[in-house]
Each structure stands twice: as structure tokens, then as C-alpha cells.
Design a protein around this motif. Structure first.
Motif, PDB file in Angstrom:
ATOM      1  N   ARG A 583       0.821  -1.209   0.000  1.00  0.00           N
ATOM      2  CA  ARG A 583       0.000   0.000   0.000  1.00  0.00           C
ATOM      3  C   ARG A 583       0.859   1.265   0.000  1.00  0.00           C
ATOM      4  O   ARG A 583       0.585   2.219  -0.731  1.00  0.00           O
ATOM      5  CB  ARG A 583      -0.918  -0.005   1.233  1.00  0.00           C
ATOM      6  N   ILE A 584       1.921   1.253   0.811  1.00  0.00           N
ATOM      7  CA  ILE A 584       2.768   2.446   0.930  1.00  0.00           C
ATOM      8  C   ILE A 584       3.458   2.769  -0.383  1.00  0.00           C
ATOM      9  O   ILE A 584       3.641   3.946  -0.739  1.00  0.00           O
ATOM     10  CB  ILE A 584       3.806   2.248   2.060  1.00  0.00           C
ATOM     11  N   THR A 585       3.837   1.739  -1.130  1.00  0.00           N
ATOM     12  CA  THR A 585       4.595   1.969  -2.373  1.00  0.00           C
ATOM     13  C   THR A 585       3.751   1.765  -3.624  1.00  0.00           C
ATOM     14  O   THR A 585       4.286   1.694  -4.722  1.00  0.00           O
ATOM     15  CB  THR A 585       5.805   1.013  -2.427  1.00  0.00           C
ATOM     16  N   SER A 586       2.436   1.673  -3.452  1.00  0.00           N
ATOM     17  CA  SER A 586       1.580   1.399  -4.606  1.00  0.00           C
ATOM     18  C   SER A 586       1.416   2.640  -5.471  1.00  0.00           C
ATOM     19  O   SER A 586       1.657   3.766  -5.043  1.00  0.00           O
ATOM     20  CB  SER A 586       0.202   0.914  -4.146  1.00  0.00           C
ATOM     21  N   MET A 587       0.953   2.414  -6.696  1.00  0.00           N
ATOM     22  CA  MET A 587       0.750   3.503  -7.642  1.00  0.00           C
ATOM     23  C   MET A 587      -0.314   4.480  -7.141  1.00  0.00           C
ATOM     24  O   MET A 587      -0.296   5.641  -7.484  1.00  0.00           O
ATOM     25  CB  MET A 587       0.307   2.938  -9.004  1.00  0.00           C
ATOM     26  N   GLY A 588      -1.235   4.000  -6.344  1.00  0.00           N
ATOM     27  CA  GLY A 588      -2.322   4.858  -5.900  1.00  0.00           C
ATOM     28  C   GLY A 588      -2.095   5.498  -4.554  1.00  0.00           C
ATOM     29  O   GLY A 588      -3.005   6.110  -4.000  1.00  0.00           O
ATOM     30  N   TYR A 589      -0.907   5.356  -4.023  1.00  0.00           N
ATOM     31  CA  TYR A 589      -0.641   5.910  -2.687  1.00  0.00           C
ATOM     32  C   TYR A 589      -0.299   7.387  -2.799  1.00  0.00           C
ATOM     33  O   TYR A 589       0.835   7.800  -2.735  1.00  0.00           O
ATOM     34  CB  TYR A 589       0.515   5.149  -2.036  1.00  0.00           C
ATOM     35  N   THR A 590      -1.325   8.172  -3.025  1.00  0.00           N
ATOM     36  CA  THR A 590      -1.083   9.606  -3.215  1.00  0.00           C
ATOM     37  C   THR A 590      -1.930  10.456  -2.285  1.00  0.00           C
ATOM     38  O   THR A 590      -1.918  11.677  -2.382  1.00  0.00           O
ATOM     39  CB  THR A 590      -1.416  10.004  -4.659  1.00  0.00           C
ATOM     40  N   SER A 591      -2.675   9.807  -1.413  1.00  0.00           N
ATOM     41  CA  SER A 591      -3.536  10.572  -0.502  1.00  0.00           C
ATOM     42  C   SER A 591      -2.716  11.468   0.403  1.00  0.00           C
ATOM     43  O   SER A 591      -1.762  11.041   1.028  1.00  0.00           O
ATOM     44  CB  SER A 591      -4.366   9.603   0.358  1.00  0.00           C
ATOM     45  N   LYS A 592      -3.105  12.725   0.472  1.00  0.00           N
ATOM     46  CA  LYS A 592      -2.392  13.658   1.354  1.00  0.00           C
ATOM     47  C   LYS A 592      -2.493  13.219   2.802  1.00  0.00           C
ATOM     48  O   LYS A 592      -1.608  13.471   3.605  1.00  0.00           O
ATOM     49  CB  LYS A 592      -2.978  15.068   1.198  1.00  0.00           C
ATOM     50  N   GLU A 593      -3.611  12.545   3.132  1.00  0.00           N
ATOM     51  CA  GLU A 593      -3.799  12.092   4.508  1.00  0.00           C
ATOM     52  C   GLU A 593      -2.729  11.079   4.901  1.00  0.00           C
ATOM     53  O   GLU A 593      -2.321  10.997   6.045  1.00  0.00           O
ATOM     54  CB  GLU A 593      -5.184  11.462   4.663  1.00  0.00           C
ATOM     55  N   ALA A 594      -2.259  10.311   3.904  1.00  0.00           N
ATOM     56  CA  ALA A 594      -1.298   9.258   4.205  1.00  0.00           C
ATOM     57  C   ALA A 594       0.122   9.761   4.277  1.00  0.00           C
ATOM     58  O   ALA A 594       1.008   9.057   4.737  1.00  0.00           O
ATOM     59  CB  ALA A 594      -1.389   8.166   3.148  1.00  0.00           C
TER      60      ALA A 594
END
Length: 922
Positions: A583-594
Motif C-alpha cells: 500500500r505504501i509503495t503502490s501507484m495509488g498511494y497519493t492521498s495527502k492524509e497518508a
């Protein structure tokens, strides 16, 4: 006079119908009247004959100002008139004429102002001029409630304006207050006390409000009058009777309790104080605190009991005789249960510090070892008080869980509020460790069992107690599981609270387990339970992102502490973290919350610490690392291949993905030592070198993206430490990419990397440095001035600050080169053209830079260059003209003129050190 009254009414008009210009004219007219010589007579006349409260107030205010500011300029005749008139108004004296206004029938603010005027007269004239003011006043009290009420107001005003130490006083005011009190003690205090007693006895049933006012005034004066006037067979029984009788108003009973508090708080010799406290038989009022917890009476009784307890405790501490200590402890044992009750159930006066009192009591317990049964009971009650005080209010539960603005403010307030309470808790833990452990065990057990609507606050409070208690336990006691720790820690590890989804509960649970890890370190059978806590939904997989982040960091600390003991569990850990890593390195991991300070780097650092141990079998170590690095590198390569066809909307997302991946790899590498990757297991080093090759491609594809550039440079720093000399083959390409298309201000990162390389490898980097130095020098010298940066308006910009940082970093870079036997770099054919401008810039900085530490660094560079280039006198010059430059230019400007400059302060230690570096003998 009619005009004056009209002007005063206009000044005080609040209807909004009077325009500002008219108000201003009215004010000017009134101010003009104030300047008349007969102003005092005018005010007295209007007080006697005007029924308008605005006029009465203005006249009283004016009289007060005239007396206070201009007393010395008022004639004796006029003062006599003022004195006689004011006193007559206050006492209803000679007011039989129906045309005369009775000011005492007016509103409270008029009577308070009248009292203030009389007190101002007392300030200047009592006892030297007007010695009979109080004696003259007392006979008029027989006129009834209005004069008695006025007498109370005068006494209250006298306390507020002059006597009370609750307000700051000038030395002159202190002297006057002492004079007034001394005169009153000698002349009239006895009569005043008798009047108080008679009034209360007479009006207690018919006018309880009046009696309340009398008692409130009396309470102000007890602290400095003869205590025997109050503590006697007449007054003390009366006060207790007033407190205890049901039929009286709460205000009257509370005022009587306030007088008793003034009695117990009065300063005196401690043996006398103890006798007084014992004689009061304060236990008579204990039962009152269990009535309505929010009533005024209960709060006044609570204040009385806490004040009494403070005084008894002070007697115990101050008196050394055994019988006195015994009596003090007996009285304490008697009052403490009620004090503990009010601490938990009443809103106490802000002047009483629960923590201060309880800390003082706990300190006395240390001298009483072993503790008696009653004192052990008190320890338990103290813990109950602490527990009740640290609980969050349920009304903020939702705010605290989502941590909105209100929740953040409440959490910050409670963190600050709890500090002293936790200090007290640790003190209790040192006095009675067994009691506190039992209490914590029972608190956790009861919190689990309590209803769900109270579960969150109770569980969080119990866990916070256990966490705070851990600070008072030694490492040895923690490891061996002293007392009930053998039971408490496993109990904590096995607990699954119904409210575990709550942010506060989940956080304190994880923090508490982390605090007691040393117990697990010695009792390895609990390691699976610890791993379960951090790896399941209670920790890293918690639904709240804030809890998940914190769990990641704490898990890294778990790994650092337990290290080799976790080797058998590596497979389990990696499987549990597989989805988190993806999840941390996925293509979709762009949420500012994260994204944030805990953005997943701690997870990868923990994994790296696990995999980087020598105890991991080589084959498994390679497999584990490869399973992590290979897909990450493939992701980067895929992103770089598609970079040219990205839309403007997609590009920031992909850049963020690459940043995350580089961060992950960088954190992962922290667990691997240079010795392991270069000597014992070179295959690991080869993986990191291949990874570095992949990440260097990022600089070629995104040369202008500063966040990516800084992430790559950070990874290169890590690889220099991890790969050692084997990083050399990667350096030429890296330097080429870092120099390509880089702006001068972006070169700070490159200079810091070169500094690290020089400090680690010394002259081994000469060839690399020889290649890159000309380009570096050329670009930097093109943007920074050879002398001072401009100053003045418009120069304090972000761009200027960046250039100043670049200049400082350049000086550090040159210093590192000079002090690591690499000064020949300056003389290479490619770099020779920059020698002159560099020397001029260093010369100016050595002489005139405003930061003395920067000047010192530049002087040190010259000192080292002298050693390298001017080794022997009269020998062939290594650098033609350098020796002459140092003697004729540097010595004159740096050793003479700069020392004479005002900025050169010999009393400053850094300046003295700079002067010691100046090579004046060369």
C-alpha cells in the motif's frame, strides 16, 4: 445646576439618540465645572438634593478624584465640609429634612462609590486628623439595615483599596495600611467585632442577607486582628451553628464557613495553631460535603476542609515533638477522607492545588515507613483522586477521536494538566509500589467491565496510569517483573478492549506496551503477543491513520530493542506487513492524509533492521531483500519509462509515487552495515548497487523536480555509508546527473554529498573532485557576490536566503577540501581560472563577514593553504604570488584592519578563537 445635571445625563446616555458632538460638548462643560474652586461644594449640594443616580455617581466620582489627586491643595475648611457631609450621608446623620435625598436608598453601585470616597478620606486622615471615624460610625449602626450595609461596604472598600495583599501595593500604600491597621487594633477593632456579633445575633432570622454581608466583611479582617476576639466561647459556637442549621440560607451558612476558613488560615506559631485546629472540632461539618455537590454551601465547606487539611499538614511538617506530630496525624487521618471526597466530587477553589497538597502529604509518608493500615488506605484514595482527575470529559469524545480543532485543544490542555498529576503518581509509586500496582490492575479490569458509554475514558485513564507508573520503575525491576508486573504486562498484552477502535485508547495502549518492552526482552514467551498487538488491527492495521503511523514508529522501536530475538518471527512479520508495504509503495498511494512525518519510512526501517542482522541466514536474507527491492525497482523503471507521455494531472501523482519508493528503499537500507554488505555478504551490496543505478535514472528523467532530487541525494548519502568504497563505480554517473541542468541554488545537496565523500574517503576521491570542481566553482561564482550581499529593502527574500545558504555551504566545502590534503584541486589546469576569484572571496569573508564563525572557517582555509603551498621559505613557490598575497594583502586586511573594526569584539570567545587562527607569523 440644571445645566450641569443635563450635561451629566447626556454624558451617561446609552440610548443612542444623542449625537457624538453633543456628548463631547457636554463632557467639555462638565470638565470645566470640575476646574472650579467650589467643585466640592457643588458635588455635595447635588448629592444632597438630586435624585438622579447619574448625577449622584458623577458627583461621587468627582469628589473621589479631587480628594485622591489634590488632597494637599484643599483648604482645611473645605476638608471639614467634605468630611462632615460625606459622613452625614453615610450615617443618615441630620437628614430629617424631607427635601434631602437619602443616597443610601440608591442602587449598590452608588453606595459602593460613596464607600470609596469615605475610604479615600480615611487613607489621608486616619488616625492623625480624623481619629474618631470608626468610633463615630458604630453608634449609627442602631439605625438599622441600611447603615449596617453601608458599614460593611466601607470595610470592604477599605480592604480592597488599602489593606488586602491580593492586589499590588506601592511602598507608600503599604505604610499607610500598616498605620491604619495599628490604629484600628488599638482603638476600635474590639468594638467592631462586638458589633458584628450583635448584628448577626439580632438579624440572623429576620435579615439573612444582611448577616451574610457582615460575615463576608468579617472574614476579610480575621487575618490581622486578634484571633482571640473570634476564637472564643461566644463566636465560634455561633459560626458553627450558622453553618449547621438547616433553615438558614446557603449564602449565610457559606459566609460563616468562610469565616471559619479565615480562622484556620490565620498565621501564628505552629504549636498554637495546632491547639486551635484541634479545639475547632471540624468533624462537625464533614457530613455537609455529601449533600448537593454543586451547591454554594458544599463548595464553601469543601474549601474550608481543604484549607484545614493544608494547615494540619503544615503543623505536622513544622513541629518536631512526638506528641504534636501524633495529634497532627490524628487530625489528618480524621479529615482526609472528606478531603479526598471533595477532590473527586467538587469544583474546588482555584487557589487550592490538589497536586501540591497531595504531594506534600505523600512526602510526609516517606518518614513514616512502614505505612500503617490507615495510611495505606489513604494511598489508595490518593490514587482514586488522580484517576478521577485525569479522565477526559465524555463530551469531547468525538472531537478527540477525529482530532478536530476542539479535540486538539482539549488534548493539549489535558497533556499539560496531567503532568503534575503523573509526577504525584510516581511519588506514590515509590512510597507504596504494591498498592499502586494493585490499583492499576483493578483499574484496568474495571475499565474493561464498565459500560460502553463510559468505557473509552475509563480505559484510557487506566492505561495512562500504567504508562506513567512505568517512569518510576528501574530497568532492573522492569526486566525481572517486580511485584505484580509479572501479572500486569501479560494482562495488558492479552486485553482486547471493546473501545480499541478509539484513537486515544489505541495510542496509549501501544505506548504503554512499548514502555514495558524490557519485561518482554527478558520474558521472550510474550514476543508473539507483542507482535500480534503491533501487526493486527490494534496497531499498524488500525483503522485510524494516526494510530497506524504511530504504531509503525513504535514497532521500529520494538525491533531495535528485541533485534536478534525476532529472527525466528521474520517470516511472520513480513507476511503480516505485506499489504502495508504494498500500500505504501503502490501507484495509488497519493492521498495527502497518508503523507506526513510518519509516512511509512518506519515500517521499512524496521524491516531493514530485521533483515540486516548477521543472524539471518544468508540465503534467506538475500531472498527477503530481493523480494522487496526487485518490485520497487521495477515500479520506478515503469514510471520512468512512461514519464514522457504523462499528462499534467498525472505527473505529480507519479512523482509522489517515486518519492515514496525512494523513501522506502532508503529506510530499508538503514539496517544494513558496511561490514555486512561489503565483506561478509557482498551479494547484498550488489543488490543495493543495482538499486542505486536504477534510482540515478530519476535524475535524468526528472532533472528539475527538487523533491525527487533531494530524495535521490539522501539515498546516495546512505549508500556512501552502506557500500563504502564499492560505491565508487556509481559516482561518475551520479555526479554527471547531479550537475546536469542543476541551478546554482540546487547545488547545496551536491556539495554536502561531496563533503561526505571527502570526509569518508579522503584523497581517494581526488579524480572525481578534479572533474566536478570546475563546474561547481563556475556555477556558484556566477550567482554569489565576491564581497557582501546587498542589504536594505527588498533583500530579505527567499532567493537571497537560498544564496546565502549556498555561500555558507561553499565555504564548508572549501574548508573540507583544504583540510583533507586536497588543496591541489585548486591548482589543476581545469580549476586554475577560479583560483583568483575564490581567493578574493575568501579574503573578503575572512575580514568582513558578519558571522564570526564563517570568518574563522575562511581563515582556517588560508592557514591550511599556507602549510600546503608555502612549506619552506626561499624555496621555489608552489603557487607564484601566493606568499606575497598573504603577506601584503591578507596580513594587512585581516590581521590589522579587520581587528580594528567595531565588529571585532575580543570579549567574545569565538572572536578570540578566530584571532588565534590568523597566521600572522607566516
Amino acid at each position: 445646576m440644571a445645566d450641569l445635571e443635563k450635561a451629566i445625563l447626556i454624558i451617561f446616555d446609552e440610548s443612542g439618540t444623542v449625537d457624538s458632538e453633543l456628548k463631547q460638548k457636554a463632557k467639555e462643560y462638565c470638565d470645566k465645572i470640575k476646574e472650579e474652586r467650589a467643585i466640592c461644594r457643588i458635588c455635595i449640594d447635588r448629592l444632597c438634593f438630586s435624585s438622579l443616580v447619574q448625577v449622584q455617581f458623577w458627583c461621587l466620582q468627582t469628589l473621589h478624584e479631587v480628594i485622591r489627586v489634590g488632597y494637599s491643595s484643599i483648604s482645611p475648611d473645605e476638608m471639614y465640609l467634605i468630611r462632615k457631609s460625606v459622613f452625614s450621608i453615610v450615617c443618615f446623620e441630620g437628614f430629617d429634612d424631607n427635601g434631602v435625598v437619602r443616597v443610601l436608598d440608591g442602587p449598590a453601585f452608588i453606595k459602593n462609590k460613596l464607600a470609596q470616597v469615605l475610604v479615600t478620606l480615611i487613607y489621608f486622615e486616619y488616625p492623625l486628623i480624623w481619629s474618631s471615624v470608626f468610633i463615630d460610625f458604630l453608634p449609627h449602626l442602631s439605625k438599622g439595615a441600611a447603615v449596617i450595609d453601608m458599614f460593611c461596604r466601607v470595610l470592604n472598600s477599605l480592604d480592597d483599596e488599602l489593606i488586602s495583599l491580593d492586589y499590588p501595593r506601592t511602598p507608600e500604600e503599604m505604610a499607610v495600611a500598616g498605620r491604619v491597621k495599628d490604629a484600628m487594633r488599638q482603638q476600635c477593632v474590639t468594638q467592631i467585632v462586638r458589633a458584628w456579633y450583635d448584628i448577626i445575633s439580632m438579624y440572623r432570622n429576620s435579615d439573612q442577607e444582611l448577616c451574610t454581608n457582615v460575615l463576608d466583611s468579617m472574614g476579610r479582617y480575621i487575618s490581622w486582628i486578634d484571633i482571640g476576639l473570634i476564637v472564643n466561647d461566644a463566636f465560634v459556637p455561633l459560626l458553627f451553628e450558622l453553618v449547621l442549621v438547616d433553615g438558614l440560607s446557603e449564602q449565610l451558612r457559606g459566609a460563616a464557613a468562610g469565616c471559619l476558613l479565615a480562622v484556620v488560615s490565620k498565621r501564628m506559631e505552629y504549636q498554637t495553631k495546632l491547639s486551635l485546629l484541634r479545639s475547632l472540632q471540624i468533624s462537625r461539618v464533614f457530613g455537609l460535603v455529601t449533600e448537593d455537590g454543586d451547591s454554594e454551601l458544599v463548595l464553601r465547606i469543601a474549601t474550608l476542609l481543604t484549607g484545614y487539611a493544608v494547615e494540619v499538614l503544615e503543623c505536622f511538617k513544622r513541629l518536631n515533638a512526638e506528641d504534636a506530630k501524633g495529634i497532627s496525624m490524628e487530625l489528618l487521618d480524621e479529615v482526609l477522607p472528606s478531603v479526598f471526597y471533595v477532590m473527586q466530587n467538587c469544583e474546588l477553589d482555584s487557589t487550592f492545588s490538589i497536586v501540591q497538597f497531595l504531594s506534600s502529604y505523600v512526602a510526609t509518608m516517606r518518614s513514616l515507613s512502614p505505612l500503617r493500615e490507615k495510611q495505606l488506605l489513604h494511598v489508595g484514595q490518593i490514587l482514586e483522586v488522580i484517576h478521577s482527575q485525569i479522565l477526559y470529559d465524555r463530551m469531547y469524545r468525538g472531537n478527540l477521536d477525529i482530532l478536530d480543532k476542539i479535540g486538539k485543544e482539549e488534548e493539549d490542555r489535558m497533556v499539560e494538566f496531567r503532568k503534575d498529576l503523573f509526577v504525584l503518581l510516581r511519588s506514590v509509586g515509590r512510597v507504596a509500589p504494591d498498592v499502586i500496582q494493585v490499583f492499576i490492575r483493578n483499574s484496568i479490569a474495571s475499565a474493561i467491565a464498565c459500560p460502553s458509554d463510559r468505557n473509552v475514558e475509563e480505559v484510557e485513564g487506566a492505561l495512562s496510569l500504567f504508562y506513567a507508573y512505568g517512569e518510576s520503575i528501574t530497568d532492573e525491576a522492569m526486566r525481572t517483573g517486580t511485584g505484580l508486573l509479572n501479572e500486569l504486562v501479560p494482562m495488558l498484552l492479552s486485553s482486547r478492549f471493546p473501545c480499541h477502535s478509539n484513537r486515544l485508547v489505541a495510542l496509549v495502549y501501544l505506548e504503554t506496551i512499548t514502555r514495558y518492552l524490557k519485561f518482554v526482552q527478558e520474558n521472550t514467551q510474550y514476543i508473539p503477543m507483542v507482535l500480534g498487538v503491533f501487526l493486527d488491527e490494534r496497531g499498524i492495521h488500525h483503522q485510524n491513520i494516526n494510530v497506524s503511523r504511530r504504531a509503525s514508529y513504535l514497532f521500529m522501536r520494538v525491533v531495535k530493542l528485541l533485534k536478534v530475538k525476532l529472527v525466528p518471527f521474520i517470516e511472520t512479520i513480513l507476511q503480516s506487513l505485506q499489504d502495508t508495504v504494498a500500500r505504501i509503495t503502490s501507484m495509488g498511494y497519493t492521498s495527502k492524509e497518508a503523507l506526513g512525518s510518519e509516512d511509512g519510512s518506519h515500517i521499512f526501517e524496521a524491516i531493514g533492521l530485521l533483515l540486516g542482522m548477521d543472524d539471518v541466514p544468508p540465503a534467506k536474507q538475500s531472498d527477503y531483500l530481493s523480494s522487496l527491492l526487485t518490485p520497487l525497482c521495477q515500479q520506478v523503471e515503469a514510471l520512468l519509462m512512461n514519464a514522457k507521455v504523462l499528462s499534467p494531472e498525472e505527473s505529480p501523482v507519479k512523482v509522489a509515487n517515486i518519492q515514496q519508493i525512494i523513501m522506502a528503499i532508503n529506510s530499508l537500507s538503514k539496517g544494513f552495515s558496511e561490514r555486512l554488505v561489503t565483506h561478509s555478504r557482498p551479494a547484498i551490496g550488489l543488490m543495493f548497487k543495482k538499486t542505486l543505478d536504477v534510482l540515478l535514472q530519476v535524475l535524468a528523467v526528472f532533472p528539475k523536480v527538487e523533491p525527487l532530487r533531494s530524495k535521490v541525494i539522501s539515498f546516495m548519502h546512505r549508500m556512501v555509508d552502506t557500500l563504502g568504497a564499492s560505491v565508487f563505480p556509481c559516482l561518475p554517473k551520479a555526479m554527471e546527473q547531479l550537475l546536469s541542468e542543476s541551478e546554482p541554488k540546487e547545488m547545496v545537496g551536491l556539495l554536502l554529498l561531496l563533503n561526505q565523500l571527502i570526509c569518508k574517503f579522503g584523497t581517494s576521491v581526488r579524480d572525481i573532485l578534479d572533474e566536478v570542481f570546475p563546474a561547481i566553482a563556475g556555477r556558484i561564482l556566477s550567482v554569489i557576490p565576491s564581497d557582501a550581499f546587498p542589504s536594505g529593502p527588498g533583500t530579505n527574500t527567499e532567493e537571497f536566503r537560498e544564496l546565502q545558504e549556498l555561500q555558507r555551504t561553499l565555504y564548508t566545502f572549501l574548508h573540507v577540501i583544504a583540510t583533507h590534503d586536497l588543496s591541489s584541486i585548486f591548482l589543476s589546469p581545469k580549476s586554475r581560472e577560479y583560483l583568483q576569484p575564490l581567493m578574493q572571496m575568501l579574503l573578503y569573508t575572512s575580514c568582513k563577514h558578519k558571522d564570526i564563525l564563517v570568518r574563522k572557517a575562511c581563515v582556517q582555509i588560508f592557514t591550511r593553504l599556507i602549510k600546503d603551498w608555502c612549506a619552506r621559505p626561499y624555496s621555489e613557490e608552489k603557487v607564484p604570488g601566493f606568499q606575497k598575497f598573504m603577506i601584503e594583502v591578507f596580513a594587512t586586511n585581516c590581521c590589522l584592519y579587520s581587528v580594528l573594526d567595531k565588529s571585532f569584539e575580543f570579549r567574545d570567545a569565538n572572536t578570540n578563537q578566530l584571532y588565534s587562527y590568523v597566521p600572522i607569523n607566516n
